[in-house]
Scaffold this active site. Structure first.
Site, PDB file in Angstrom:
ATOM      1  N   CYS A 114      -2.987   1.517   6.450  1.00 41.99           N
ATOM      2  CA  CYS A 114      -2.641   0.950   7.956  1.00 41.99           C
ATOM      3  C   CYS A 114      -3.382   1.671   8.768  1.00 41.99           C
ATOM      4  CB  CYS A 114      -1.287   0.717   8.391  1.00 41.99           C
ATOM      5  SG  CYS A 114      -0.343   1.935   8.137  1.00 41.99           S
ATOM      6  N   GLU A 141       9.200   2.713  13.664  1.00 39.02           N
ATOM      7  CA  GLU A 141       9.894   3.469  12.497  1.00 39.02           C
ATOM      8  C   GLU A 141       9.702   4.996  12.404  1.00 39.02           C
ATOM      9  OE1 GLU A 141       8.407   0.806   9.071  1.00 39.02           O
ATOM     10  OE2 GLU A 141      10.008  -0.523   9.455  1.00 39.02           O
ATOM     11  N   GLU A 153       5.520  -4.181  12.088  1.00 40.12           N
ATOM     12  CA  GLU A 153       4.543  -3.195  11.881  1.00 40.12           C
ATOM     13  C   GLU A 153       3.318  -3.781  11.358  1.00 40.12           C
ATOM     14  OE1 GLU A 153       4.756  -0.162  13.031  1.00 40.12           O
ATOM     15  OE2 GLU A 153       6.896  -0.489  13.457  1.00 40.12           O
ATOM     16  N   ASN A 159       0.721  -1.253   0.152  1.00 44.79           N
ATOM     17  CA  ASN A 159      -0.042   0.023   0.065  1.00 44.79           C
ATOM     18  C   ASN A 159       0.726   0.914   0.021  1.00 44.79           C
ATOM     19  OD1 ASN A 159       0.611  -0.400   2.677  1.00 44.79           O
ATOM     20  ND2 ASN A 159      -1.074   0.103   3.579  1.00 44.79           N
TER      21      ASN A 159
HETATM   22  P1  NAD Z   1       0.651  -9.325   4.041  1.00 46.62           P
HETATM   23  O1  NAD Z   1       0.783  -9.507   5.400  1.00 46.62           O
HETATM   24  O2  NAD Z   1      -0.246  -9.832   3.154  1.00 46.62           O
HETATM   25  O3  NAD Z   1       2.012  -9.080   3.108  1.00 46.62           O
HETATM   26  C1  NAD Z   1       3.217  -8.065   3.771  1.00 46.62           C
HETATM   27  C2  NAD Z   1       4.570  -8.927   3.010  1.00 46.62           C
HETATM   28  O4  NAD Z   1       4.630 -10.195   3.770  1.00 46.62           O
HETATM   29  C3  NAD Z   1       4.376  -8.948   1.590  1.00 46.62           C
HETATM   30  O5  NAD Z   1       5.617  -8.573   0.935  1.00 46.62           O
HETATM   31  C4  NAD Z   1       4.235 -10.574   1.504  1.00 46.62           C
HETATM   32  O6  NAD Z   1       4.736 -11.341   0.299  1.00 46.62           O
HETATM   33  C5  NAD Z   1       5.081 -11.088   2.564  1.00 46.62           C
HETATM   34  N1  NAD Z   1       4.481 -12.153   3.152  1.00 46.62           N
HETATM   35  C6  NAD Z   1       3.359 -13.091   3.073  1.00 46.62           C
HETATM   36  N2  NAD Z   1       3.706 -14.220   3.561  1.00 46.62           N
HETATM   37  C7  NAD Z   1       4.688 -14.307   3.888  1.00 46.62           C
HETATM   38  C8  NAD Z   1       5.434 -15.412   4.758  1.00 46.62           C
HETATM   39  N3  NAD Z   1       4.837 -16.526   5.379  1.00 46.62           N
HETATM   40  N4  NAD Z   1       6.662 -15.146   5.168  1.00 46.62           N
HETATM   41  C9  NAD Z   1       6.988 -13.972   4.945  1.00 46.62           C
HETATM   42  N5  NAD Z   1       6.597 -12.899   4.240  1.00 46.62           N
HETATM   43  C10 NAD Z   1       5.566 -13.141   3.722  1.00 46.62           C
HETATM   44  O7  NAD Z   1       0.082  -7.654   3.866  1.00 46.62           O
HETATM   45  P2  NAD Z   1      -0.374  -6.735   2.709  1.00 46.62           P
HETATM   46  O8  NAD Z   1      -1.662  -7.176   2.301  1.00 46.62           O
HETATM   47  O9  NAD Z   1       0.767  -6.690   1.662  1.00 46.62           O
HETATM   48  O10 NAD Z   1      -0.563  -5.285   3.383  1.00 46.62           O
HETATM   49  C11 NAD Z   1      -1.646  -4.862   4.201  1.00 46.62           C
HETATM   50  C12 NAD Z   1      -1.506  -5.066   5.627  1.00 46.62           C
HETATM   51  O11 NAD Z   1      -0.321  -4.395   6.016  1.00 46.62           O
HETATM   52  C13 NAD Z   1      -2.544  -4.647   6.435  1.00 46.62           C
HETATM   53  O12 NAD Z   1      -2.884  -5.352   7.468  1.00 46.62           O
HETATM   54  C14 NAD Z   1      -1.905  -3.097   6.928  1.00 46.62           C
HETATM   55  O13 NAD Z   1      -2.488  -2.689   8.198  1.00 46.62           O
HETATM   56  C15 NAD Z   1      -0.500  -3.437   7.169  1.00 46.62           C
HETATM   57  N6  NAD Z   1       0.185  -2.415   7.068  1.00 46.62           N
HETATM   58  C16 NAD Z   1       0.952  -1.753   8.406  1.00 46.62           C
HETATM   59  C17 NAD Z   1       1.644  -0.897   8.276  1.00 46.62           C
HETATM   60  C18 NAD Z   1       2.230  -0.288   9.784  1.00 46.62           C
HETATM   61  O14 NAD Z   1       2.988   0.375   9.751  1.00 46.62           O
HETATM   62  N7  NAD Z   1       1.548  -0.738  10.710  1.00 46.62           N
HETATM   63  C19 NAD Z   1       1.763  -0.148   7.169  1.00 46.62           C
HETATM   64  C20 NAD Z   1       1.315  -0.596   6.097  1.00 46.62           C
HETATM   65  C21 NAD Z   1       0.384  -1.655   6.009  1.00 46.62           C
END
Ligand code: NAD
Length: 504
Positions: free
Chosen positions: A292, A473, A258, A160
């Protein structure tokens, strides 16, 4: 400049390992398509495996000794050049980002700008990686403490904020003297590639920064599990973050997480309602609700609820859906088919849940060219109860739930009654209420008379409870993720001092 060498054909990208753009070992690729119009193929990116990750980690390990010995101000000089390149290419990078992830151009410009701001801000820390000195317990003895690089950092990022979030991790990791392997989100690799190519062009030495694209469960998991990775920094959903945290713990890795959010805007009966409607509109529907920090719950004093709901629904209905490159578009698509299904699924759950009322939206938008993308109408639910699933779970789409309350205390209880703790806000004209809410709301970020979104790079960013594991961060606090302290005692008495033995 994104080097032509990074592409084999116009749309086929490679991994960047040890200073070379190399094809994935299996020859498999993942298609990156425009979510506003899936007929447009943005590029094909490597579907990397554990073998590719292993090569990248070995390259990062080989580059580590020289990079950690490079003086931090010199490391920072290179990073300042990265900032210059991002400024020069900002418009192109913003357009690439809108095409690959859908958010409107003014938001993607903001995403690139955040990467620029973070790069300049943290490169400045190259001359400020301060430690401290102190007197020791014995005469003629002193001590000093300094920040040291940790080693190879494995970075995993979501789709995102596909340039800003990688920059929050890459730049501090590098300024602190670590080397990096990043696995970008499979839905938005291009923006992270653009950042890595800018680093290459700025002169970040071969092997210091590597990018391996691929699926999370394949390339991502291999990076977290790799014994050569000493530090894992992850941003993404709470469910995946917990798996990452567990795997990292098995190998005693330093790990920063995060994760998700279920953010809230509280509106008291003394609030400026026009301001509050603007805040909710932007917080709930900006980036199609896929931040997020998106405001997915509004807790409003019951005396204002009806009026506010009417005002919000009018504004939500007037938002124009479309391609983010079109300047008339207010709200772009959601990221992919899976997200579309999930969001529509929650809208269905909301309609079935006890007495929640769907006030507007609630459907996929398919008129004209919208049918080629993943568009969801901005959706407002009223009369939502705090324990309903739509008020508890992260939907990550343009859906907002309005919950009524009778008092500030009740609003705070509802705000805190979810598993997440990222961002919250209150609209009130009473300073005492504002401070009470700020102190008692269990989130890492709090806003007064402003929406739940909008981070500044020089301030710590992160959440409590299931949103994170205590790191921040942004700000200089990010240096605590990417460096570890070394404490050095210097005894210049020239003799064995007994108290030292006694206290051991
Ligand atoms: P996601 O958890 O599906 O994926 C995040 C990353 O993790 C991707 O690069 C994905 O390929 C990787 N991933 C997936 N499975 C994995 C595994 N088993 N081992 C290692 N890596 C793996 O999240 P998303 O759909 O890309 O993003 C949306 C989520 O991110 C929402 O929950 C949002 O709230 C959160 N987010 C949090 C913040 C924050 O700063 N707290 C910022 C942005 C997004």
């Amino acid at each position: 400049m994104a080097k032509p060498a990074s592409k084999v054909r116009a749309e086929e990208y490679r991994n960047y390992i040890g200073g070379k753009w190399v094809a994935p070992s299996t020859g498999r690729y993942i298609e990156n398509r425009n979510p506003a119009d899936t007929r447009e193929l943005i590029g094909r990116f490597p579907a990397s495996t554990a073998d590719d990750v292993d090569r990248a980690v070995k390259a990062a390990a080989a580059a580590l000794p020289a990079w950690r010995k490079t003086p931090a101000p010199r490391r920072a000089e290179i990073l300042f050049k990265v900032g210059e390149i991002l400024i020069q290419r900002k418009e192109q990078f913003a357009r690439d980002m809108t095409r690959e992830m859908g958010k409107v151009l003014k938001e993607t410009r903001g995403d690139v700008q955040e990467a620029i701001d973070m790069t300049y801000y943290i490169a400045g820390e190259g001359r400020r990686l301060h430690g401290f000195t102190t007197k020791a317990e014995l005469p003629n003895k002193t001590a000093h403490c300094s920040r040291e690089p940790i080693g190879v950092a494995g970075l995993i990022t979501p789709w995102n904020f596909p340039m800003a979030i990688p920059s929050w991790k890459i730049i501090p990791a590098l300024v602190c003297g670590n080397t990096v392997v990043i696995k970008p989100a499979e839905d938005t690799p291009l923006s992270t590639y653009n950042l890595v190519a800018a680093c290459e062009q700025a002169g970040v030495p071969a092997g210091v920064l590597n990018i391996v694209s691929g699926l999370g469960e394949e390339a991502g998991a291999a990076l977290v599990d790799h014994p050569g990775v000493r530090l894992v920094s992850f941003t993404g959903s709470t469910d995946v973050g917990r798996q990452v945290g567990q795997s990292a713990a098995l190998h005693d890795k330093i790990c920063s997480l995060e994760m998700g959010g279920k953010n809230v805007i509280m509106i008291m009966d003394d609030a400026d309602l026009d301001l509050a409607v603007e805040g909710v509109l932007w917080g709930a529907f900006g980036t199609s609700g896929q931040r997020c920090t998106a405001a997915s719950r509004v807790v409003i004093h019951r005396r204002l609820a009806k009026k506010f709901t009417g005002m919000l629904v009018d504004r939500a209905k007037s938002l124009k859906l479309g391609d983010g490159l079109d300047s008339k578009t207010d709200v772009g698509p959601v990221i992919n088919q899976e997200a579309l299904d999930k969001i529509l699924g929650y809208i269905e759950i909301g309609q079935k849940e006890d007495r929640a009322r769907l006030m507007c939206g609630g459907r996929r938008a398919e008129k004209g060219d919208l049918k080629y993308g993943y568009f969801v109408e901005p959706t407002v639910f009223a009369d939502v109860k705090p324990n309903m699933r739509i008020a508890q779970e992260e939907i990550f789409g343009p859906v907002v739930s309005i919950i009524e309350c009778r008092s500030l205390d009740e609003a705070i209880d509802i705000a805190n009654g979810v598993r997440y703790g990222l961002s919250a806000s209150i609209y009130t004209s009473d300073i005492n209420r504002a401070y009470r809410a700020m102190e008692d709301t269990a989130t890492g970020i709090f806003y007064i008379n402003a929406s739940t979104i909008g981070a500044e790079v020089h301030l710590p960013f992160g959440g409590t409870k299931a949103t994170g594991n205590g790191h921040r961060e942004g700000g200089t606090q990010v240096l605590d993720i990417f460096s570890e302290w070394k404490t050095v005692y210097v005894d210049y008495s020239g003799k064995l001092q007994r108290a030292q033995i006694d206290t051991e």
